[in-house]
Write an enzyme that holds these catalytic residues in place. Sequence first.
Site, PDB file in Angstrom:
ATOM      1  N   LYS A  15      29.212 -11.475 -21.271  1.00  0.00           N
ATOM      2  CA  LYS A  15      28.128 -11.682 -20.770  1.00  0.00           C
ATOM      3  C   LYS A  15      26.977 -10.468 -20.526  1.00  0.00           C
ATOM      4  O   LYS A  15      27.197  -9.407 -20.709  1.00  0.00           O
ATOM      5  CB  LYS A  15      29.092 -10.223 -19.732  1.00  0.00           C
ATOM      6  CG  LYS A  15      29.685 -11.428 -17.942  1.00  0.00           C
ATOM      7  CD  LYS A  15      29.723 -10.334 -17.058  1.00  0.00           C
ATOM      8  CE  LYS A  15      31.339  -9.929 -16.140  1.00  0.00           C
ATOM      9  NZ  LYS A  15      31.055  -9.337 -15.491  1.00  0.00           N
ATOM     10  N   ASP A  69      31.825  -7.545 -22.175  1.00  0.00           N
ATOM     11  CA  ASP A  69      31.035  -6.725 -20.703  1.00  0.00           C
ATOM     12  C   ASP A  69      29.253  -6.279 -21.701  1.00  0.00           C
ATOM     13  O   ASP A  69      28.390  -6.369 -21.411  1.00  0.00           O
ATOM     14  CB  ASP A  69      31.508  -6.086 -19.721  1.00  0.00           C
ATOM     15  CG  ASP A  69      30.792  -6.083 -18.062  1.00  0.00           C
ATOM     16  OD1 ASP A  69      29.772  -6.508 -18.615  1.00  0.00           O
ATOM     17  OD2 ASP A  69      31.107  -5.266 -17.519  1.00  0.00           O
ATOM     18  N   THR A  70      29.470  -4.311 -20.946  1.00  0.00           N
ATOM     19  CA  THR A  70      28.815  -4.101 -21.957  1.00  0.00           C
ATOM     20  C   THR A  70      28.584  -3.413 -23.338  1.00  0.00           C
ATOM     21  O   THR A  70      27.677  -2.980 -23.586  1.00  0.00           O
ATOM     22  CB  THR A  70      28.946  -2.339 -21.082  1.00  0.00           C
ATOM     23  OG1 THR A  70      30.008  -2.009 -21.673  1.00  0.00           O
ATOM     24  CG2 THR A  70      28.039  -2.598 -19.962  1.00  0.00           C
ATOM     25  N   GLY A  71      29.893  -3.685 -23.468  1.00  0.00           N
ATOM     26  CA  GLY A  71      29.910  -3.901 -24.936  1.00  0.00           C
ATOM     27  C   GLY A  71      30.085  -2.483 -25.585  1.00  0.00           C
ATOM     28  O   GLY A  71      30.408  -2.150 -26.513  1.00  0.00           O
ATOM     29  N   THR A 129      33.223  -0.387 -24.601  1.00  0.00           N
ATOM     30  CA  THR A 129      34.581  -0.373 -25.507  1.00  0.00           C
ATOM     31  C   THR A 129      35.254  -1.049 -26.437  1.00  0.00           C
ATOM     32  O   THR A 129      35.565  -0.208 -27.146  1.00  0.00           O
ATOM     33  CB  THR A 129      35.485  -1.725 -23.988  1.00  0.00           C
ATOM     34  OG1 THR A 129      35.498  -1.234 -22.739  1.00  0.00           O
ATOM     35  CG2 THR A 129      37.344  -1.413 -24.717  1.00  0.00           C
ATOM     36  N   ASP A 165      39.823 -10.033 -23.614  1.00  0.00           N
ATOM     37  CA  ASP A 165      39.005 -10.749 -23.434  1.00  0.00           C
ATOM     38  C   ASP A 165      37.356 -10.870 -23.222  1.00  0.00           C
ATOM     39  O   ASP A 165      37.017 -12.023 -22.526  1.00  0.00           O
ATOM     40  CB  ASP A 165      40.144 -10.176 -22.060  1.00  0.00           C
ATOM     41  CG  ASP A 165      39.860  -9.188 -21.568  1.00  0.00           C
ATOM     42  OD1 ASP A 165      38.893  -8.580 -22.051  1.00  0.00           O
ATOM     43  OD2 ASP A 165      39.741  -8.107 -20.677  1.00  0.00           O
TER      44      ASP A 165
HETATM   45  P1  IMP Z   1      32.946  -3.156 -21.277  1.00  0.00           P
HETATM   46  O1  IMP Z   1      33.312  -1.843 -22.212  1.00  0.00           O
HETATM   47  O2  IMP Z   1      32.012  -2.811 -20.365  1.00  0.00           O
HETATM   48  O3  IMP Z   1      32.333  -4.546 -22.500  1.00  0.00           O
HETATM   49  O4  IMP Z   1      34.035  -4.338 -20.627  1.00  0.00           O
HETATM   50  C1  IMP Z   1      35.213  -4.159 -21.161  1.00  0.00           C
HETATM   51  C2  IMP Z   1      36.359  -4.362 -20.463  1.00  0.00           C
HETATM   52  O5  IMP Z   1      36.008  -3.969 -18.744  1.00  0.00           O
HETATM   53  C3  IMP Z   1      36.848  -5.786 -20.670  1.00  0.00           C
HETATM   54  O6  IMP Z   1      38.015  -6.111 -21.302  1.00  0.00           O
HETATM   55  C4  IMP Z   1      38.093  -6.179 -19.917  1.00  0.00           C
HETATM   56  O7  IMP Z   1      39.099  -5.346 -19.210  1.00  0.00           O
HETATM   57  C5  IMP Z   1      36.491  -4.975 -18.180  1.00  0.00           C
HETATM   58  N1  IMP Z   1      35.621  -6.049 -17.874  1.00  0.00           N
HETATM   59  C6  IMP Z   1      34.988  -6.388 -18.301  1.00  0.00           C
HETATM   60  N2  IMP Z   1      33.796  -7.199 -16.338  1.00  0.00           N
HETATM   61  C7  IMP Z   1      35.180  -7.857 -16.480  1.00  0.00           C
HETATM   62  C8  IMP Z   1      34.946  -9.095 -15.404  1.00  0.00           C
HETATM   63  O8  IMP Z   1      34.388  -9.872 -14.728  1.00  0.00           O
HETATM   64  N3  IMP Z   1      36.581  -8.602 -15.314  1.00  0.00           N
HETATM   65  C9  IMP Z   1      37.177  -8.328 -15.213  1.00  0.00           C
HETATM   66  N4  IMP Z   1      37.221  -7.138 -15.863  1.00  0.00           N
HETATM   67  C10 IMP Z   1      36.204  -7.243 -16.714  1.00  0.00           C
HETATM   68 MG    MG Z   2      40.178  -5.510 -21.786  1.00  0.00          MG
END
Ligand code: IMP
Ligand code: MG
Length: 177
Positions: free
Chosen positions: A132, A104-106, A108, A101
């Site tokens: 993002k 964000d931070t990358g 995950t 979806d």
């Molecule tokens: P990352 O590991 O920070 O890249 O986060 C990824 C996960 O955080 C995504 O798969 C989302 O489930 C959740 N996430 C990150 N940003 C948002 C947002 O703006 N709205 C809702 N969920 C988010």
């Molecule tokens: Mg997710």
Amino acid sequence: MPYFERDVEVLIDSATLQARIVELGKEITRDYQGKDLTVVGIMKGSIFFMTDLAKAIDLPITLELMGVSSYHGGTETTGEVRISFDLTKPMHGKHILIAEDIIDTGLTMKFLLENLAARHPASIKVATLLEKPARAKTKVPIDYKGFVIEDKFVVGYGLDYGEKYRNLPFIGVMRSE
Ligand code: IMP
Ligand code: MG
């Protein structure tokens, strides 16, 4: 007045989402001609994106799901990711396309790439509906990207705020943000 309007403002409407996903589907169709493609949707956030993207791919693909949960410090993931639902099939020799979806931070996606690579697929690529970049903590390769968005918390089309708003047919921003 629809129930969400007090809390959520439309950022990317449904027609714009669908048009972009059709474009991504065409690109993927071109790139995977003659290949055995498995689209891996990451639950729960990517279920809407995954199903619409799959319908836009004109190839005999296989669908798989994987569920991950990350430990959050506030609204941000700590990068400690756990598998809550694993793939049901071996990925050895498969061409994997991860459908996510949002990156964000990358952190995950970094976890997912490492985890799936250990299963010895033929290849792994990443499709994300949203990115993002302002919040990136690690660089992950993105092969197919729907939209780049600003550093705002978004909901809808699979994305949630406290498990709510996933069923909105558009991407929206929380008005309180
Ligand atoms: P990352 O590991 O920070 O890249 O986060 C990824 C996960 O955080 C995504 O798969 C989302 O489930 C959740 N996430 C990150 N940003 C948002 C947002 O703006 N709205 C809702 N969920 C988010
Ligand atoms: Mg997710």
